[in-house]
Design an enzyme around this catalytic site. Structure first.
Site, PDB file in Angstrom:
ATOM      1  N   SER A   1       0.853  -1.191   0.000  1.00 38.10           N
ATOM      2  CA  SER A   1       0.000   0.000   0.000  1.00 38.10           C
ATOM      3  C   SER A   1       0.885   1.235   0.000  1.00 38.10           C
ATOM      4  O   SER A   1       1.677   1.444   0.924  1.00 38.10           O
ATOM      5  CB  SER A   1      -0.881   0.026   1.255  1.00 38.10           C
TER       6      SER A   1
ATOM      7  N   HIS B   1      -1.360  -1.345  -4.136  1.00 33.40           N
ATOM      8  CA  HIS B   1      -2.624  -1.002  -3.475  1.00 33.40           C
ATOM      9  C   HIS B   1      -2.654   0.512  -3.233  1.00 33.40           C
ATOM     10  O   HIS B   1      -1.742   1.077  -2.640  1.00 33.40           O
ATOM     11  CB  HIS B   1      -2.704  -1.759  -2.150  1.00 33.40           C
TER      12      HIS B   1
ATOM     13  N   ASP C   1      -4.753   3.531  -1.617  1.00 33.72           N
ATOM     14  CA  ASP C   1      -5.800   3.859  -0.638  1.00 33.72           C
ATOM     15  C   ASP C   1      -6.308   5.274  -0.848  1.00 33.72           C
ATOM     16  O   ASP C   1      -5.602   6.243  -0.571  1.00 33.72           O
ATOM     17  CB  ASP C   1      -5.233   3.721   0.779  1.00 33.72           C
TER      18      ASP C   1
ATOM     19  N   MET D   1      -8.817   8.191   0.162  1.00 34.76           N
ATOM     20  CA  MET D   1      -9.604   8.633   1.327  1.00 34.76           C
ATOM     21  C   MET D   1     -10.130  10.045   1.104  1.00 34.76           C
ATOM     22  O   MET D   1      -9.400  10.905   0.606  1.00 34.76           O
ATOM     23  CB  MET D   1      -8.727   8.635   2.573  1.00 34.76           C
TER      24      MET D   1
ATOM     25  N   HIS E   1      -8.455   1.119  -3.757  1.00 30.46           N
ATOM     26  CA  HIS E   1      -9.377   0.913  -2.628  1.00 30.46           C
ATOM     27  C   HIS E   1     -10.024   2.261  -2.305  1.00 30.46           C
ATOM     28  O   HIS E   1      -9.383   3.154  -1.769  1.00 30.46           O
ATOM     29  CB  HIS E   1      -8.541   0.379  -1.443  1.00 30.46           C
TER      30      HIS E   1
ATOM     31  N   MET F   1     -12.076   4.504  -0.232  1.00 26.56           N
ATOM     32  CA  MET F   1     -12.680   4.760   1.092  1.00 26.56           C
ATOM     33  C   MET F   1     -13.354   6.120   1.005  1.00 26.56           C
ATOM     34  O   MET F   1     -12.924   7.093   1.634  1.00 26.56           O
ATOM     35  CB  MET F   1     -11.590   4.725   2.167  1.00 26.56           C
TER      36      MET F   1
ATOM     37  N   MET G   1     -11.339  -5.528   6.015  1.00 24.96           N
ATOM     38  CA  MET G   1     -10.509  -4.566   6.755  1.00 24.96           C
ATOM     39  C   MET G   1     -10.179  -5.165   8.118  1.00 24.96           C
ATOM     40  O   MET G   1     -11.075  -5.566   8.863  1.00 24.96           O
ATOM     41  CB  MET G   1     -11.257  -3.241   6.962  1.00 24.96           C
TER      42      MET G   1
ATOM     43  N   GLY H   1      -8.394   4.361   7.449  1.00 26.41           N
ATOM     44  CA  GLY H   1      -8.064   5.778   7.584  1.00 26.41           C
ATOM     45  C   GLY H   1      -6.575   6.028   7.751  1.00 26.41           C
ATOM     46  O   GLY H   1      -6.076   7.062   7.342  1.00 26.41           O
TER      47      GLY H   1
ATOM     48  N   GLY I   1      -2.399   4.183   8.130  1.00 28.25           N
ATOM     49  CA  GLY I   1      -1.487   3.048   8.092  1.00 28.25           C
ATOM     50  C   GLY I   1      -0.922   2.808   9.490  1.00 28.25           C
ATOM     51  O   GLY I   1      -1.108   3.620  10.399  1.00 28.25           O
TER      52      GLY I   1
ATOM     53  N   ASP J   1      -6.559  -6.250   4.653  1.00 29.63           N
ATOM     54  CA  ASP J   1      -5.911  -4.941   4.630  1.00 29.63           C
ATOM     55  C   ASP J   1      -5.890  -4.332   6.034  1.00 29.63           C
ATOM     56  O   ASP J   1      -6.945  -4.088   6.619  1.00 29.63           O
ATOM     57  CB  ASP J   1      -6.724  -4.054   3.666  1.00 29.63           C
TER      58      ASP J   1
ATOM     59  N   GLY K   1       1.307  -2.066   4.097  1.00 28.67           N
ATOM     60  CA  GLY K   1       1.863  -0.728   3.935  1.00 28.67           C
ATOM     61  C   GLY K   1       3.147  -0.591   4.711  1.00 28.67           C
ATOM     62  O   GLY K   1       4.252  -0.761   4.168  1.00 28.67           O
ATOM     63  N   SER K   2       3.000  -0.339   6.004  1.00 25.81           N
ATOM     64  CA  SER K   2       4.190  -0.091   6.817  1.00 25.81           C
ATOM     65  C   SER K   2       5.108  -1.308   6.881  1.00 25.81           C
ATOM     66  O   SER K   2       6.326  -1.150   6.961  1.00 25.81           O
ATOM     67  CB  SER K   2       3.785   0.371   8.217  1.00 25.81           C
TER      68      SER K   2
HETATM   69  C1  DX5 Z   1      -6.093   1.753   5.952  1.00 24.43           C
HETATM   70  C2  DX5 Z   1      -5.617   1.403   4.565  1.00 24.43           C
HETATM   71  C3  DX5 Z   1      -4.545   0.344   4.551  1.00 24.43           C
HETATM   72  C4  DX5 Z   1      -3.288   0.762   5.144  1.00 24.43           C
HETATM   73  C5  DX5 Z   1      -2.562  -0.477   5.598  1.00 24.43           C
HETATM   74  O1  DX5 Z   1      -7.094   2.674   5.828  1.00 24.43           O
HETATM   75  O2  DX5 Z   1      -6.688   0.876   3.826  1.00 24.43           O
HETATM   76  O3  DX5 Z   1      -4.286  -0.088   3.230  1.00 24.43           O
HETATM   77  O4  DX5 Z   1      -2.492   1.480   4.257  1.00 24.43           O
HETATM   78  O5  DX5 Z   1      -1.479  -0.044   6.291  1.00 24.43           O
HETATM   79  P1  DX5 Z   1      -0.636  -0.973   7.222  1.00 24.43           P
HETATM   80  O6  DX5 Z   1      -0.205  -2.139   6.407  1.00 24.43           O
HETATM   81  O7  DX5 Z   1       0.463  -0.088   7.662  1.00 24.43           O
HETATM   82  O8  DX5 Z   1      -1.545  -1.405   8.349  1.00 24.43           O
HETATM   83 ZN    ZN Z   2      -6.544  -0.292   1.597  1.00 19.58          ZN
END
Ligand code: DX5
Ligand code: ZN
Length: 238
Positions: A7, A32, A34, A36, A65, A67, A150, A155, A157, A188, A210-211
């Site tokens: 992500s 991916h 995200d 928002m 994705h 949101m 989810m 919202g 990471g 995710d 992501g992280s």
């Molecule tokens: C949250 C996002 C995730 C997020 C995941 O709202 O949809 O995709 O980036 O991040 P990590 O892997 O750091 O939890």
């Molecule tokens: Zn996502």
């Protein structure tokens, strides 16, 4: 099958193009993205122009994705920008069936000129927040390509994986099998070396991280370790 989808929310945006190239070289499967809107989730990220930029920087599948509220209004723009997969939240779609049909009706830019593909359109997914029951997808499961579970509240990471997700994935896996649907399960939020094994074991095959990827120094080693942990389970179940 294990699909590793970094992500970009956790990428270094001062060098996004390089980050994309680096995860592609490191063996990622999908990117991916995200999106928002500051309404559906308490954060604002990016829109179609970033998808367009990603399209130029990588040849990987772009997994968008959304949101956002009222996604129908924006889906054509994300498609035009280069999305290959689009997921919408069940909680944001009063007419979810209509929204899914909209996504699936749009030709995917990647396959536009391909003659040997039966389906050249964008693939559709439905995302469910941690508190949303699986029944939200029960009557649409035959229509969708994937369900995004989810495992954190969307919202941000870097949040902690919510453990009850494991049971939810197991129940969704059974629901998919009983229905005969071809949908796959994507997870995710809080996916990393500590959690990917049990997520895969529960029945997921697409892993957004992501992280766990972008906050490490060696993307290749991290993606390999993630894949190995997920595949170990694949082999055990085979
Ligand atoms: C949250 C996002 C995730 C997020 C995941 O709202 O949809 O995709 O980036 O991040 P990590 O892997 O750091 O939890
Ligand atoms: Zn996502």
């Amino acid at each position: 099958m294990s699909i590793i989808a970094p992500s970009i929310l956790s990428a270094d945006f001062t060098k996004l193009g390089q980050e994309l190239k680096d995860v592609e070289t490191a063996g990622a499967d999908w990117i991916h993205i995200d999106v928002m809107d500051g309404h559906f989730v308490p954060n604002i990220s990016y829109g179609p122009i970033i998808v367009e930029a990603c399209k130029k920087a990588t040849s990987l599948i772009l997994d968008v994705h959304l949101m956002i509220e009222k996604p129908d209004l924006m889906i054509p723009q994300f498609a035009k920008a280069g999305a290959d997969l689009i997921s919408v939240h069940a909680e944001a779609c009063p007419h979810l069936h209509r929204t899914i049909q909209l996504i699936k009706s749009i030709e995917c830019a990647r396959y536009k000129n391909s003659e040997n593909r039966a389906n050249t359109n964008i693939k559709a997914g439905v995302a469910l927040n941690p508190a949303t029951p699986l029944s939200a997808v029960e009557w649409i499961i035959d229509e969708i390509d994937f369900i995004l579970i989810m495992s954190v509240n969307p919202g941000f990471g870097g949040q902690t994986f919510i453990e009850s997700t494991i049971q939810k994935i197991k129940e969704l896996s059974a629901m998919i099998q009983n229905s005969g649907s071809n949908a796959i399960i994507q997870v995710d939020g809080g996916v990393g070396l500590e959690t990917i094994g049990k997520i895969a074991e529960a029945g997921a095959s697409s892993f957004v991280a992501g992280s766990a990827i972008f906050k490490t120094d060696d993307y290749k080693a991290t993606i390999k370790m993630l894949r190995d942990k997920a595949c170990l389970v694949d082999e055990t179940l085979a």
